[in-house]
Scaffold this active site. Sequence first.
Site, PDB file in Angstrom:
ATOM      1  CG  HIS A 159      -1.910   1.201   1.285  1.00 61.45           C
ATOM      2  ND1 HIS A 159      -3.532   0.913   0.782  1.00 61.45           N
ATOM      3  CD2 HIS A 159      -1.758   2.405   1.530  1.00 61.45           C
ATOM      4  CE1 HIS A 159      -3.749   2.270   0.942  1.00 61.45           C
ATOM      5  NE2 HIS A 159      -2.803   2.905   1.580  1.00 61.45           N
ATOM      6  CB  CYS A 160       1.941   2.941  -2.382  1.00 60.93           C
ATOM      7  SG  CYS A 160       3.198   4.607  -3.281  1.00 60.93           S
TER       8      CYS A 160
END
Lengths: 158, 489
Positions: free
Chosen positions: B203-204
């Site tokens: 998850h960026c």
Amino acid sequence: MATEFHNLQELRHSASLANKVFIQRDYSEGTTCKFQTKFPSELESRIERTLFEDTVKTLNNYYAEAEKIGGQSYLEGCLACATAYLIFLCMETRYEKVLKKIAKYIQEQNEKIYAPRGLLITDPIERGMRVIEISIYEDRGSSGSSSGSSSVSGSTAR
Amino acid sequence: MKNCEYQQIDPQALPTPTPTPPPHHGKDTEKKKEPRRPRRKWEVFPGKNRFYCDGRIIVARQSGVLPLTLGLILVTSGLFFIFDCPFLVKHLTSCIPVIGGVLFVFVLITLLQTSFTDPGILPRATPDEAADIEKQIARLRSLCFGFDNTGNTSYRPPPRTKEVLINQQVVKLKYCFTCKMFRPPRTSHCSLCDNCVERFDHHCPWVGNCVGKRNYRFFYTFIVSLSFLTAFIFGCVTTHLALRAQGGKGLVFALQESPGRYPSFTAVELVICFFSVWSILGLSGFHTYLVASNLTTNEDIKGSWSGKSGEDVTNPYSQKNIFINCCSVLCAPMPPSLIDRRGFLPTDESAQTGSADIELPNLAAKSEINVCTQGTKGLLESAALSPLLSTSCPQGKPQNSHSCPETSSALNSDPTSEFSKGCRGNHTSSSHGDTSHPRHTKARSKKCKREALHIPNPAFDVPVSPTSPDAAPDSKAGSHKGGSLTPLH
């Protein structure tokens, strides 16, 4: 004893859902979309094994065609990259084209083979490509017909 | 019959039974008469995502530092075009703004595509599917118990896992309590977005979205083009200053020479680019390695295929050829979105979910709705048309307690590993992709502490019996989802 239905409309009006069978994914070759061809025991009295296996094998072939990595997909990928993937907004991808073919095939199978036997296949895309859901109907009253073409066609109108 | 009453009130609905009691329904129709429009599926989506443009754009609940990323890129590029390009065009070549422009546009487009594309979210299992899986699990357990009782030693797998053989490699599939299904291989549940994502990478927060199967190529193109852009700007700014210094009395003079506003802006560009180049280049290099070996950040961090456990494990997904791996990751046909955000709910369905959202649940009505959807006429439509039909009813059911969102994250089958994954995943992207260990641990411990505080009940860590964790948390998760959806629009 297979219950006889004349058409999908009759099934809709007179049948009741007895059970649902879920054909799971086959991950033996990786994460490509492929379903198990093992014949579920709940369908033994309802449909011939060969018909079922043919359906699942054809679906597997369709999905393999959609996900095939070859010369054409390389070109498409490079072209897409060169245009910063904007062509995905304009063009229908190959996968989507094959999905339409699959939807049509499932509808055809439902009308010709499964509905007359009181069964209904749900397109796997409606279930997140996890399972092929086969609904088993019991005839409530008199012999009815199978309905589900409208619902299947409704599911294809995405 | 209630069918007829409903049809009299709403002739536009499909001829399917929706037996809501008349007074309740009358109230509903009054409220629902105005927005008679059919609802789209994104409006009842159970995950923690936000939707814009009527479902065309999907982002995570927290946008993370996406505004910062955009701001940095726009500001740096803007300063470059305004202050450096005129000088360099005069003294060098006019290709410079062209190259810069192309790179800038590339970066911006791929960033927006990474942020706004569905990363490969798996829709949650329908109740029928979930029940079928529970039956399978119960059957397997009874078989295992049978073996144990006879005194034979047999391997008893931990509950809620399934083993499959992929290219002669044993892979364990975990059961996801939130999504009520066995996760396909390489799928992971993102606790921030509360979705299972296929080929979950991480998850960026910089792009404000998960990076998964569908948007990994956008993400990779983004970081590669961004590293080119930052290196290009860094080079141009350095050349600019060098050229000015040559003509004048040195670097300091060059910085002071230009009208007052130049030096600070040039210095700003230099500083931003200097730090970005190393971190973004590092991240690009890391992801190039991942692409070439067909790994995800998740797998690399967990060491799934590195043989740390001493067994002879190899990556079953790798084609053992760098070129083929790259092509299969980046040039494979674009898979479709499985969540069908813009599909319509059937009108009887939207009326039910509408009533669920608007007021406290009339439990009798809800149970009737559930029964009705299992009934006769509506059956085929519900079975074939909408998986969300089944998911939305349990959503609406117990809406009396809008319990904390953290509860849903505790539903993961393996909460600690999920959180540490999310932490590490978060950290990997947030620390400029710098994989050096000291920074890793510092930020990771910070993030992990924050995430750990969200787990109210660590008891879920223990292998659980089939009934208890599902019944109670399901309602809480459902209520939370139902509660969280209303402010969406």
